[in-house]
Design an enzyme around this catalytic site. Structure first.
Site, PDB file in Angstrom:
ATOM      1  N   TYR A   1      23.186 -40.595   8.431  1.00  0.00           N
ATOM      2  CA  TYR A   1      22.467 -39.343   8.151  1.00  0.00           C
ATOM      3  C   TYR A   1      21.121 -39.350   8.879  1.00  0.00           C
ATOM      4  O   TYR A   1      20.750 -38.381   9.549  1.00  0.00           O
ATOM      5  CB  TYR A   1      22.274 -39.213   6.637  1.00  0.00           C
TER       6      TYR A   1
ATOM      7  N   LYS B   1      19.653 -36.984  11.873  1.00  0.00           N
ATOM      8  CA  LYS B   1      18.431 -36.176  11.705  1.00  0.00           C
ATOM      9  C   LYS B   1      17.414 -36.472  12.817  1.00  0.00           C
ATOM     10  O   LYS B   1      16.752 -35.559  13.304  1.00  0.00           O
ATOM     11  CB  LYS B   1      17.826 -36.389  10.316  1.00  0.00           C
TER      12      LYS B   1
HETATM   13  N1  SER Z   1      17.924 -35.812  -0.219  1.00  0.00           N
HETATM   14  C1  SER Z   1      18.505 -36.350   0.967  1.00  0.00           C
HETATM   15  C2  SER Z   1      19.392 -37.482   0.686  1.00  0.00           C
HETATM   16  O1  SER Z   1      19.139 -38.149  -0.284  1.00  0.00           O
HETATM   17  C3  SER Z   1      17.424 -36.790   1.912  1.00  0.00           C
HETATM   18  O2  SER Z   1      17.220 -35.819   2.873  1.00  0.00           O
HETATM   19  O3  SER Z   1      20.287 -37.745   1.421  1.00  0.00           O
END
Ligand code: SER
Length: 319
Positions: free
Chosen positions: A142, A146
């Site tokens: 993730y 990003k």
């Molecule tokens: N709230 C998100 C997550 O925990 C962070 O961008 O993946």
């Protein structure tokens, strides 16, 4: 006016953002796009609602033409915990959809909002008062998507002049649509469980501190950044924003002030490692200087408001 398209409108942020945009610009001017999650009643009743998979460029282009779109909020993404369970899916959804949207933004001269995250930081980033411009070496897929997304957005700004703006959201706490698949989800689940069962088993340790923000502040930040004077912006797609930071234990104590019988246990799972790789507190001075960012909510007034809203829903049998 040219219309606004909100991709990912059924998600935690997208659902409330769409309603806020409709409030501001008129229901018909804000087209909500969903995909897998079912839309809430308000989303379908207050303006146009369509569905498509944003990894399919043609579907997005058709909507841009049909609705005369001038701005896109690209809120669809696979979050950090789901992303570790299926990194290939996270890359596909997060990157392919963003690439499509950027290419179409270039072609059709569309303004773009990009939601980045504290997940762009990693274990080698300073964890206290994390600077705006610092080491970006995340260890989650993730986070990798990003960081890549931020770089790609800035590239489209520099190379093609696409007006793309973005925020590094901290964990977002909200009472309307639950989050899904994130590491900071415990900070929302704890409220639901405290009200429903007076107990919660938290998946990070009591000592875990992460930056968090209440939804009204997240919406305000998003709208204010998009309204900001372009000439004042030094940064574009990667603003640090902060509101509050607390440990899971401190959050439980705050809830106990309102629900004394509440009991919280801690059983850290694989998400602990993700949380440990993220900052504790964030330096958001660039956002404050460049477009006047300032939060309204801290731990105490956020928790009070969350509990009031969710207690009401619980009484109405809506929780
Ligand atoms: N709230 C998100 C997550 O925990 C962070 O961008 O993946």
């Amino acid at each position: 006016m040219k219309r606004i398209l909100v991709v990912g409108s059924t998600g935690q942020i997208g659902s409330e953002l769409t309603l806020a945009l409709r409030e501001k610009f008129g229901g018909d001017n804000v087209v909500a796009v969903g995909h897998r999650r079912a839309p809430g009643k308000a989303l379908v009743e207050t303006g146009p609602y369509i569905t498509f998979d944003a990894t399919n460029r043609d579907d997005i282009e058709r909507a841009i033409k049909k609705y005369n779109i001038g701005t896109i909020y690209h809120m669809a993404a696979v979050l950090s915990a789901t992303g570790e369970e299926n990194p290939q899916l996270a890359w596909h959804v997060n990157m392919d959809s963003l690439y499509n949207v950027l290419e179409l933004a270039r072609e059709y001269k569309i303004r773009l909002f990009y939601p980045s995250s504290i997940a762009v930081f990693g274990p080698t980033t300073p964890r206290d008062n994390t600077p705006q411009d610092t080491i970006l070496a995340p260890t989650t897929m993730y986070g990798v998507t990003k960081v890549t997304g931020e770089l790609l957005c800035d590239y489209y700004f520099l190379k093609y002049g696409v007006d793309v703006r973005g925020l590094r959201y901290p964990g977002i706490i909200s009472s309307e649509t639950p989050p899904g698949g994130g590491t900071t989800d415990y900070a929302v689940e704890i409220f639901y469980e405290a009200i429903k069962h007076k107990r919660y088993t938290c998946f990070v340790s009591k000592e875990t501190v992460l930056p968090m923000m209440y939804m009204p502040d997240a919406i305000k930040a998003t709208l204010d950044l998009m309204d900001a004077e372009a000439s004042r912006l030094v940064h574009h797609s990667n603003f640090n924003i902060a509101a509050m930071s607390f440990s899971a234990g401190e959050l439980a104590e705050e809830i106990k002030k309102h629900i004394p019988e509440f009991v919280c246990e801690y059983k850290p799972d694989f998400r602990q490692k993700i949380a440990d790789s993220w900052p504790k507190t964030i330096d958001d001075s660039a956002a404050r200087e460049e477009w006047g960012w300032q939060p309204d909510y801290d731990l105490a007034n956020m928790a009070k408001d969350m509990l009031e809203k969710l207690t009401k829903k619980h009484k109405e049998g809506k929780l």
